[in-house]
Enzyme design. Structure first.
Site, mmCIF file in Angstrom:
data_model
loop_
_atom_site.group_PDB
_atom_site.id
_atom_site.type_symbol
_atom_site.label_atom_id
_atom_site.label_comp_id
_atom_site.label_asym_id
_atom_site.label_seq_id
_atom_site.Cartn_x
_atom_site.Cartn_y
_atom_site.Cartn_z
ATOM 1 N N GLY A 1 0.864 -1.255 -0.019
ATOM 2 C CA GLY A 1 0.177 -0.092 -0.002
ATOM 3 C C GLY A 1 0.957 1.421 -0.004
ATOM 4 O O GLY A 1 1.989 1.230 0.351
ATOM 5 N N GLN B 1 2.652 9.909 2.281
ATOM 6 C CA GLN B 1 4.032 9.397 2.031
ATOM 7 C C GLN B 1 4.820 9.910 0.841
ATOM 8 O O GLN B 1 6.120 10.024 1.023
ATOM 9 C CB GLN B 1 4.207 7.997 1.994
ATOM 10 C CG GLN B 1 3.602 7.161 3.409
ATOM 11 C CD GLN B 1 3.569 5.806 3.274
ATOM 12 O OE1 GLN B 1 2.458 5.331 2.646
ATOM 13 N NE2 GLN B 1 4.389 4.901 3.765
ATOM 14 N N CYS C 1 6.417 -0.558 7.255
ATOM 15 C CA CYS C 1 6.036 0.692 6.415
ATOM 16 C C CYS C 1 7.285 1.350 5.474
ATOM 17 O O CYS C 1 8.155 1.401 6.091
ATOM 18 C CB CYS C 1 5.593 1.912 7.515
ATOM 19 S SG CYS C 1 5.146 3.210 6.747
ATOM 20 N N LEU C 2 6.853 1.704 4.460
ATOM 21 C CA LEU C 2 7.879 2.342 3.609
ATOM 22 C C LEU C 2 8.589 3.463 4.212
ATOM 23 O O LEU C 2 9.652 3.859 3.604
ATOM 24 C CB LEU C 2 7.391 2.655 2.077
ATOM 25 C CG LEU C 2 6.887 1.419 1.186
ATOM 26 C CD1 LEU C 2 6.122 1.683 0.247
ATOM 27 C CD2 LEU C 2 7.960 0.244 1.181
ATOM 28 N N HIS D 1 -4.013 0.978 8.049
ATOM 29 C CA HIS D 1 -2.609 1.553 8.202
ATOM 30 C C HIS D 1 -2.627 2.911 7.164
ATOM 31 O O HIS D 1 -1.957 4.002 7.551
ATOM 32 C CB HIS D 1 -1.471 0.509 7.667
ATOM 33 C CG HIS D 1 -0.091 0.838 7.448
ATOM 34 N ND1 HIS D 1 0.960 0.437 8.383
ATOM 35 C CD2 HIS D 1 0.541 1.634 6.711
ATOM 36 C CE1 HIS D 1 2.065 0.931 7.995
ATOM 37 N NE2 HIS D 1 1.782 1.833 6.879
ATOM 38 N N GLU D 2 -3.054 2.576 6.051
ATOM 39 C CA GLU D 2 -3.036 3.747 5.292
ATOM 40 C C GLU D 2 -3.911 4.930 5.518
ATOM 41 O O GLU D 2 -3.698 6.152 5.376
ATOM 42 C CB GLU D 2 -3.641 3.415 3.494
ATOM 43 C CG GLU D 2 -2.768 2.147 3.143
ATOM 44 C CD GLU D 2 -1.179 2.286 3.152
ATOM 45 O OE1 GLU D 2 -0.685 3.497 3.099
ATOM 46 O OE2 GLU D 2 -0.455 1.308 3.053
ATOM 47 N N HIS E 1 -2.189 6.978 7.942
ATOM 48 C CA HIS E 1 -1.146 7.899 7.370
ATOM 49 C C HIS E 1 -1.787 9.228 6.859
ATOM 50 O O HIS E 1 -1.228 10.206 6.970
ATOM 51 C CB HIS E 1 -0.580 7.256 5.943
ATOM 52 C CG HIS E 1 0.720 6.422 6.304
ATOM 53 N ND1 HIS E 1 1.815 6.937 6.900
ATOM 54 C CD2 HIS E 1 0.953 5.264 5.944
ATOM 55 C CE1 HIS E 1 2.647 5.971 6.971
ATOM 56 N NE2 HIS E 1 2.135 4.861 6.152
HETATM 57 O O1 GNR Z 1 4.489 -2.388 2.515
HETATM 58 C C1 GNR Z 1 3.644 -2.340 3.453
HETATM 59 N N1 GNR Z 1 3.346 -3.741 4.244
HETATM 60 C C2 GNR Z 1 2.392 -3.550 5.039
HETATM 61 C C3 GNR Z 1 2.087 -4.794 5.999
HETATM 62 C C4 GNR Z 1 1.297 -4.843 6.924
HETATM 63 C C5 GNR Z 1 0.511 -3.921 7.067
HETATM 64 C C6 GNR Z 1 0.532 -2.610 6.453
HETATM 65 C C7 GNR Z 1 1.532 -2.386 5.368
HETATM 66 S S1 GNR Z 1 1.550 -1.025 4.418
HETATM 67 C C8 GNR Z 1 3.252 -1.218 3.958
HETATM 68 C C9 GNR Z 1 3.449 -0.052 2.733
HETATM 69 C C10 GNR Z 1 3.194 1.214 3.574
HETATM 70 O O2 GNR Z 1 4.163 1.727 4.318
HETATM 71 N N2 GNR Z 1 2.192 1.831 3.530
HETATM 72 O O3 GNR Z 1 1.899 3.022 4.053
HETATM 73 NI NI NI Z 2 3.092 2.976 5.914
#
Ligand code: GNR
Ligand code: NI
Length: 167
Positions: free
Chosen positions: A46, A51, A91-92, A133-134, A137
């Protein structure tokens, strides 16, 4: 087409709360294209606009094995939640560190797709965790905000150590 630079913690811009998308124009279309390209290139499941320093309420996601299920969410809203689940997240914006995060297991989400059409869908497992998670953000929240102080400090020390070694 352009692959965008992903903001990395402790960049303050990760704390900005994104604004709703009101205009579905060529610029938005290009930004969505760039979000997908950046997500695939950086091997994320995602990527939130926040980001890449675009403070609009949108994110892209593809949790499929063969990267064949691109989904774009604009102005997403969780309209139903059920249960609890603990799973490992990365998270990236926090490269190379992972932590177990407790979230809602099942969700129902209302959003607009890239054409501005209203959608409603239920998600569970990895997709559910990723959507939450997104959306975090987009509200300036990152996965470390869900950890205890002790676990957060440990994770940030590990991140700093890796960032020093990468220099
Ligand atoms: O690549 C991602 N893997 C992930 C694994 C478990 C729960 C959420 C994620 S999102 C993350 C990419 C990212 O930072 N998205 O904001
Ligand atoms: Ni993230």
């Amino acid at each position: 087409m352009a692959s965008l630079f992903v903001l990395v913690y402790p960049d303050d811009r990760l704390r900005i709360k994104a604004e709703p998308v009101l205009q579905f124009n060529a610029q938005l279309k290009q930004e969505i294209k760039d979000l997908f390209e950046t997500m695939y290139e950086d091997h994320g499941v995602g990527l939130a606009a926040t980001q890449v320093n675009i403070h609009k309420r949108m994110f892209v996601m593809d949790c499929s094995e063969n990267k064949s299920t691109p989904l774009c969410f604009i102005n997403p809203e969780i309209i139903y939640s059920e249960g609890e689940a603990l799973s490992e997240e990365g998270c990236l914006s926090f490269p190379g560190v992972y932590a177990n995060v407790s979230r809602t297991a099942k969700i129902r989400v209302k959003y607009l797709n890239e054409l501005g059409e209203a959608q409603e869908r239920a998600f569970e497992n990895l997709e559910s965790m990723c959507v939450q998670h997104e959306i975090d953000h987009l509200n300036g929240i990152t996965f470390i905000d869900h950890l205890s102080n002790l676990k957060r400090v440990r994770l940030l020390k590990k991140l700093q150590k890796q960032q020093r070694q990468a220099l």
